[in-house]
Scaffold this active site. Structure first.
Site, PDB file in Angstrom:
ATOM      1  N   LYS A  18      -2.633  26.262  34.930  1.00 34.73           N
ATOM      2  CA  LYS A  18      -2.892  27.368  33.800  1.00 34.73           C
ATOM      3  C   LYS A  18      -2.342  27.277  32.520  1.00 34.73           C
ATOM      4  CE  LYS A  18      -4.437  30.726  37.122  1.00 34.73           C
ATOM      5  NZ  LYS A  18      -4.283  30.193  38.589  1.00 34.73           N
TER       6      LYS A  18
HETATM    7  C1  LIG Z   1      -5.336  29.996  39.464  1.00 33.19           C
HETATM    8  C2  LIG Z   1      -5.239  29.029  40.366  1.00 33.19           C
HETATM    9  C3  LIG Z   1      -6.355  28.497  41.195  1.00 33.19           C
HETATM   10  C4  LIG Z   1      -7.907  29.060  41.127  1.00 33.19           C
HETATM   11  O1  LIG Z   1      -8.432  28.811  39.653  1.00 33.19           O
HETATM   12  P1  LIG Z   1      -9.851  29.695  39.461  1.00 33.19           P
HETATM   13  O2  LIG Z   1     -10.016  29.194  38.000  1.00 33.19           O
HETATM   14  O3  LIG Z   1      -9.301  31.059  39.344  1.00 33.19           O
HETATM   15  O4  LIG Z   1     -10.947  29.298  40.141  1.00 33.19           O
HETATM   16  C5  LIG Z   1      -6.256  27.416  42.011  1.00 33.19           C
HETATM   17  N1  LIG Z   1      -4.881  26.813  42.432  1.00 33.19           N
HETATM   18  C6  LIG Z   1      -3.864  27.347  41.518  1.00 33.19           C
HETATM   19  C7  LIG Z   1      -2.314  26.789  41.871  1.00 33.19           C
HETATM   20  C8  LIG Z   1      -3.982  28.365  40.784  1.00 33.19           C
HETATM   21  O5  LIG Z   1      -2.981  29.016  40.146  1.00 33.19           O
END
Ligand SMILES: *Cc1c(COP(=O)(O)O)cnc(C)c1O
Length: 450
Positions: free
Chosen positions: A107
């Site tokens: 993210k």
């Molecule tokens: C947010 C997140 C996901 C999921 O991603 P999306 O874009 O919401 O499908 C998977 N793994 C981790 C570690 C995350 O922080």
């Protein structure tokens, strides 16, 4: 580039408005009017382009002139200034490690891009209001975000020190890991952490209500920093381009041929996988997509039955994917012309339970000396199912977080302590600062209007 609302009841807007407001007035998600198409010659050139230039070329059409080229180059270079290594685990499975950013989570890419765009727009507004002789320097926006752990850290780090943008993070008391909590609560400046005496669902419910509250919206320009925001969603395409560059390097023969790069994405809100599908739609030669889900399996069931049934989310060991109604699934349907056959041709999904997730962490550690985090383990287990049906295929799994962020689960599975990476060691000396809050909307509103 203009963006339309998938709710179809709001006017089109440019990238700047979409990024500042997050969601359209009709509560629909914004989607680009046309998906940029790269030519074969451009794609060929992308094979060896440096990451920063590649990032700029991919993002430029989406930003559509709302940010000047020099600034966008800077924003892109800063967004991606860490590694995205593609690491083989088995003969058929390689891991794209997306945890080398400042908060050890994928993210970071979206949060860094979005924060810098909002910072740019804020400066622009400030300059404009000076020209008009007014001296208002109120923030252009207040980012409100509920986190189960991972999003909050990335958003706090991405927005730290960005002028004109305040960030308020709500997190559930006692339910995030030590590193995650320190990432949220030690920033200071424009970042405020609210420690809610309740669950993640309570935090999320407060945020949802805030967006609909007339009193708050009169006083604040509220926006969300989750993947419904185009400025956070779209830059997630970039690491598919970086993965593909490495895939070609690793796998091409003398004639320049290489096997299809199939991709398994651990999915919760489906923003990440949807970004990959955008990259493919714009011409990047990617293979099949597999959405790896935990027990929250709305999409897995939809692909099997064509029935879209929303459920309350259930808690799992891969908690960043505990989403009952994935917001970005409508964007995937839009990319595929809302056609179920196109969908099933492009996407497969498997649901993996907690027992398999933890046993996969243990087994992969033992057999391949590779430490998966619970989200990467869901992807690995789904990859194995996919490979059992497609014997000669090769896949990339997205490893979306560093295992140290989920120490209880991972250390239990591998029977060892995980070393805290140097890049986050410094957090351990910092002092947590948070504001305690009761888990109800009235308490939150009173604090906001204090
Ligand atoms: C947010 C997140 C996901 C999921 O991603 P999306 O874009 O919401 O499908 C998977 N793994 C981790 C570690 C995350 O922080």
């Amino acid at each position: 580039m203009q963006y339309y609302s998938l709710g179809k009841q709001s006017p089109n807007v440019n990238f700047k408005t979409a990024a500042i407001t997050g969601q359209a007035p009709d509560k629909g998600l914004y989607f680009p009017m046309e998906i940029p198409k790269f030519t074969a010659a451009q794609i060929e050139r992308f094979k060896t382009l440096d990451k920063a230039t590649l990032a700029f070329e991919v993002m430029k059409p989406y930003v559509g002139g709302t940010i000047d080229d020099i600034s966008l180059q800077e924003i892109c270079a800063e967004t991606i200034n860490f590694d995205f290594p593609l690491v083989p685990i088995t003969e058929h499975i390689a891991s794209l490690e997306l945890f080398h950013g400042p908060t050890l989570a994928f993210k970071d890419v979206g949060a860094r891009f979005m924060s810098r765009c909002l910072g740019y727009f804020s400066q622009q507004e400030k300059a404009a209001s000076k020209l008009e002789g007014s001296n208002i320097s109120s923030p252009i926006t207040t980012v409100l975000v509920a986190t189960s752990g991972d999003t909050g850290g990335a958003v706090a780090n991405g927005f730290l020190g960005v002028e004109g943008v305040n960030v308020i993070i709500l997190y559930p008391k006692g339910k995030v890991s030590l590193i995650q909590e320190l990432q949220l609560t030690t920033c200071g400046q424009n970042i405020t952490a609210l420690e809610v005496d309740g669950s993640f669902d309570d935090c999320q419910a407060i945020v949802k209500e805030a967006f609909m509250d007339g009193d708050l919206n009169q006083q604040y320009n509220l926006t969300s920093a989750n993947s419904i925001n185009v400025a956070r969603w779209l830059p997630q395409q970039l690491y598919y381009f970086f993965a593909w560059q490495q895939w070609v390097q690793l796998n091409q023969d003398e004639q320049g041929n290489y096997p299809a790069m199939n991709i398994v994405v651990p999915s919760g809100n489906f923003g990440n996988i949807c970004a990959g599908m955008m990259a493919k739609a714009s011409g990047l030669p990617l293979g099949h997509f597999v959405a790896a889900c935990n027990a929250n399996d709305v999409v897995t069931r939809f692909l099997a039955t064509e029935q879209y049934e929303i459920h309350q989310s259930v808690a799992t060991v891969s908690n960043a994917m505990d989403v009952g109604n994935p917001s970005n699934f409508v964007r995937i349907m839009e990319i595929l012309q809302n056609n179920f056959i196109h969908l099933t041709n492009a996407l497969t999904s498997y649901s993996i339970n907690d027992a398999t997730t933890t046993s996969t962490i243990a087994r992969v550690y033992k057999t391949h000396n590779y430490t998966l985090d619970p989200h990467g383990a869901v992807a690995f287990a789904a990859a194995e199912i996919y490979l059992s049906k497609n014997n000669f295929a090769k896949v990339v799994i997205l490893e979306t977080a560093h295992p140290v962020k989920f120490p209880e689960v991972v250390e239990e599975a591998i029977g060892e302590k995980i070393a805290i990476p140097n890049s986050v060691q410094f957090l351990l000396d910092k002092q947590k600062v948070s504001i305690p809050l009761a888990a109800n909307y009235a308490a939150f509103k009173q604090w906001m209007l204090r």
